[in-house]
Design a protein around this motif. Structure first.
Motif, short mmCIF file in Angstrom:
data_model
loop_
_atom_site.label_atom_id
_atom_site.label_comp_id
_atom_site.label_asym_id
_atom_site.label_seq_id
_atom_site.Cartn_x
_atom_site.Cartn_y
_atom_site.Cartn_z
N UNK A 39 40.81 53.76 40.01
CA UNK A 39 39.74 52.80 39.77
C UNK A 39 39.11 52.06 41.15
N UNK A 40 37.67 52.22 41.17
CA UNK A 40 37.15 51.45 42.21
C UNK A 40 36.66 50.04 42.08
N UNK A 41 37.20 49.46 40.93
CA UNK A 41 36.84 47.99 40.48
C UNK A 41 38.30 47.60 40.00
N UNK A 42 38.96 46.89 40.88
CA UNK A 42 40.26 46.33 40.24
C UNK A 42 40.27 45.58 39.32
N UNK A 43 39.03 44.63 38.99
CA UNK A 43 39.07 43.74 37.98
C UNK A 43 38.39 44.69 36.59
N UNK A 58 45.83 53.38 40.84
CA UNK A 58 45.52 53.02 41.98
C UNK A 58 44.06 52.50 42.03
N UNK A 59 44.06 51.27 42.36
CA UNK A 59 42.81 50.49 42.32
C UNK A 59 42.41 50.31 43.90
N UNK A 60 41.09 50.37 44.22
CA UNK A 60 40.63 50.07 45.69
C UNK A 60 39.32 49.46 45.46
N UNK A 61 38.78 48.80 46.59
CA UNK A 61 37.40 48.15 46.87
C UNK A 61 36.75 49.20 47.62
N UNK A 62 35.80 50.03 47.62
CA UNK A 62 35.06 50.82 48.35
C UNK A 62 34.55 50.11 49.64
N UNK A 63 34.16 48.83 49.36
CA UNK A 63 33.65 48.18 50.77
C UNK A 63 34.66 48.12 51.88
N UNK A 64 36.00 48.05 51.48
CA UNK A 64 36.98 48.08 52.45
C UNK A 64 37.18 49.17 53.28
N UNK A 65 36.27 50.23 53.09
CA UNK A 65 36.53 51.45 53.78
C UNK A 65 35.40 51.96 54.52
N UNK A 66 35.66 52.34 55.64
CA UNK A 66 34.35 52.93 56.44
C UNK A 66 33.50 53.85 55.79
N UNK A 67 34.09 54.69 54.85
CA UNK A 67 33.14 55.60 54.34
C UNK A 67 33.67 56.19 52.81
#
Length: 203
Positions: A39-43, A58-67
């Motif tokens: 999921x790309x939105x942990x909330x 596996x949750x992540x925030x896309x803005x925290x990655x370079x691409x």
């Protein structure tokens, strides 16, 4: 023999994810096991749904990655570590790159709220209403890197009634999705789906 190991990608409420969880509990996935939610939105509500169902997240925030490629590389490593055999996109609102599409071609499916190839992309239900069709529906298809353009596995029709609005049609579309998607996963897990170019047969 162990069942097919499945990862579900979702971004929102998770109604289709919930349908897969229910199908797994009721032994309607032909042995397929839901191993991971990506999921790309942990909330997002789907994250809570997964944890309640005992499915790893596996949750992540896309803005925290370079691409996109950067976070997909991390996701791919996680999928390989867990031996994932099938990816199910169930309301995942991000465009995928070849980083994920290529290694999982023929092993990645998506559910879309229209009868493809009509009304691809966002707001398939609204597009169908605006066009004035009398019949719409849902499609489960393989992902090929294009915009909802991969080979079609299965479809289910939904009639559009006079006076239907997004609010009245959407629940019927979602109900069709929640019925069709687990069935397709069960057929894939059973080895009953074959792909030959654009043509897919389901036993």
């Amino acid at each position: 023999m162990a069942g097919m190991r499945v990862a579900v990608f979702a971004s929102g409420f998770g109604s289709n994810f919930g349908a897969l969880v229910d199908a797994a509990k009721n032994q309607r996935l032909d042995g397929a096991s839901l191993e991971l939610l990506v999921c790309d939105k942990p909330e997002a509500p789907v994250v809570a749904r997964a944890r309640e169902a005992g499915v790893d997240v596996f949750a992540f925030r896309p803005k925290e990655y370079a691409s996109r490629e950067a976070y997909e590389t991390e996701i791919l490593a996680e999928l390989k570590r867990r031996g994932i055999e099938l990816i199910v996109l169930a309301g995942y609102m991000r465009i995928l790159t070849p980083v994920l599409v290529e290694p999982f071609f023929g092993r990645m499916i998506n559910v879309h709220p229209s009868l493809l190839p009509a009304f691809p992309g966002v707001n398939g239900i609204g597009q169908a209403l605006a066009y004035g069709v009398k019949v719409t529906g849902v499609t489960v298809h393989y992902v090929d890197g294009g915009l909802d353009s991969g080979p079609i596995i299965a479809q289910r029709t939904v009639e559009v009634a006079d006076g239907d609005t997004l609010e009245t049609l959407a629940p019927r579309i979602h109900a069709a999705e929640q019925a069709l998607l687990p069935w397709v996963v069960s057929r894939i897990a059973a080895g009953a789906v074959a792909i030959d170019g654009r043509h897919v047969s389901v036993k």
